[in-house]
Scaffold this active site. Sequence first.
Site, PDB file in Angstrom:
ATOM      1  N   GLY A  20       0.846  -1.187   0.000  1.00 60.19           N
ATOM      2  CA  GLY A  20       0.000   0.000   0.000  1.00 60.19           C
ATOM      3  C   GLY A  20       0.878   1.232   0.000  1.00 60.19           C
ATOM      4  O   GLY A  20       2.105   1.124  -0.078  1.00 60.19           O
ATOM      5  N   CYS A 319       2.635 -32.217  12.671  1.00 61.66           N
ATOM      6  CA  CYS A 319       1.284 -32.650  13.041  1.00 61.66           C
ATOM      7  C   CYS A 319       0.630 -33.458  11.920  1.00 61.66           C
ATOM      8  O   CYS A 319       0.612 -33.025  10.762  1.00 61.66           O
ATOM      9  CB  CYS A 319       0.460 -31.407  13.338  1.00 61.66           C
ATOM     10  N   TYR A 405      13.230 -32.666  16.723  1.00 63.36           N
ATOM     11  CA  TYR A 405      11.943 -31.965  16.912  1.00 63.36           C
ATOM     12  C   TYR A 405      10.824 -32.981  16.796  1.00 63.36           C
ATOM     13  O   TYR A 405      10.683 -33.621  15.759  1.00 63.36           O
ATOM     14  CB  TYR A 405      11.807 -30.868  15.850  1.00 63.36           C
ATOM     15  N   ARG A 418      -1.618 -34.810  25.328  1.00 65.45           N
ATOM     16  CA  ARG A 418      -2.548 -33.694  25.413  1.00 65.45           C
ATOM     17  C   ARG A 418      -3.723 -33.978  24.496  1.00 65.45           C
ATOM     18  O   ARG A 418      -4.669 -33.231  24.434  1.00 65.45           O
ATOM     19  CB  ARG A 418      -1.853 -32.410  24.946  1.00 65.45           C
TER      20      ARG A 418
END
Length: 504
Positions: A20, A319, A405, A418
Amino acid sequence: MAMFFKEESHTFSEYLLVPGYSSHVNIPANVSLEAPLVRYKKGEQSAISMHIPLVSSIMQAVSGTRLAIALAQQGGISFIYGSQAPESEAQMVREVKSYKAGFVVSDSTLTPDMCLADVLELKERTGHTTMPVTENGLPQGRFCGIVTSRDYRVSRDDPNKPVREFMTPANECVTATPDTSLKECNDIIWEKKINALPIVDAKGNLSSLVFRKDYDQHKSRPDELLDEHKRYVVGAGINTRDYAERVPLLIEAGADVLCIDSSEGYSEWQKLTIDWIRKNYGESVKVGAGNVVDGEGFRYLANCGADFVKVGIGGGSICITREQKGIGRGQASALIDVCRARDEYYKETGIYVPVCSDGGIVYDYHMTLALAMGADFLMLGRYFARFDESPTRRLNVNGSYVKEYWGEGSARARNWARYDLGGSKKSLSFVEGVDSYVPYAGPLKDNVENSLTKVRSTMCNCGALTLQELREKARITLVSSTSLVEGGAHDVILKDSSTDINFR
Ligand code: RVP
């Protein structure tokens, strides 16, 4: 009949920002990345705000003590992982809160009986070259000496040589007592020409170390995030099962904010958890909730009293929830929907509930896009897992350094699942996450500064000096798959194929 969402399910990579108008004031030095963390009423300010809009994921492989300190030093917040015993999570919170800037409790401590091979292995794993030696190997055990890379020669010394034979023993080390100020420690370091000063108490126990480089860095941390007692701000993950036991320990340890950690947060379990916190602590304990992927889920958690709402199901790099269960939504679409609901909720009630975009940030520009789409702040796992300060091992795989990881829904972490709905651990019979490596990327500070330089620069291109202004002014377009190709280097032969503008 089932309800069908009108919009498709898009990801960040399918969007671009259209620049912009920017005026002469739109320069990176003028940009503020201040971000609210918890709900506030119109005309008031968030009780906690961050200097940068980044928090680290509630994950074993990401948010340990060292990373929490390093991120707070840059102005963000870590959420210590809840997939561990409540006492050990509280202990980690306590370690962050009791950290005296510049005084380091080393996580690379040796015993006199270890050998040179152990020292080299630890050095390879942590990158540390200076290691204290204590009788029992605990970071605050009885101080026996110190080892630096000047104490041995890898090419000549026997790998089995015991540490006690080549360390500088305690009686030859320059040390200071715990009441010595950081400034005084620094003077000693300079005067004695040493790199590290062990702080040893009257009983001969090591309490911490002051490093020459840490003092220098401490002086250049204008953004560090401190509480009213000048301690680093830190968050902690909780679950919807053992909150009655866990929350009091975390609060007592000094956690500044909690977050219910669940892959599916549009549930009564979250309400019960927040109700319990409100009943026992009123509004004084701040707690975020999630994860949701639509406005309806947001509204539910906002009405439950969540202090912020986290967005994202299945977008995390590790995931596989979408593949396993077929639930989720493209992260960009989910975020846009939730942010719209947050703005409507604010208009209706005068209460602003910040939104956190969780997972799926791959490129630095995704950060800017997520903020432009309305996120107040971002939660990242993979991004932080790559840094020196993350709690996982650094390994050399085929000549390249990597860090481990793994997902919280992976087999490796799932003892503390969880991902169940308040049931027992046994009910979890399938995994929702993978165990992986990510490329090692060095210190958190350098990487965060680099990423946020890009964010600031793009904000200027959008004519925005604050995150709120970015949300209001951003012009966002969907891109076709062919224009994605156009966006990268194309139709040329790269001289350096390792040229990598992003952090992948
Ligand atoms: P990313 O930053 O893309 O690595 O995503 C991190 C996020 O992924 C976490 O904050 C969490 O919401 C989610 N996660 C963590 N573990 C798992 C899993 O095992 N499925 N998912």
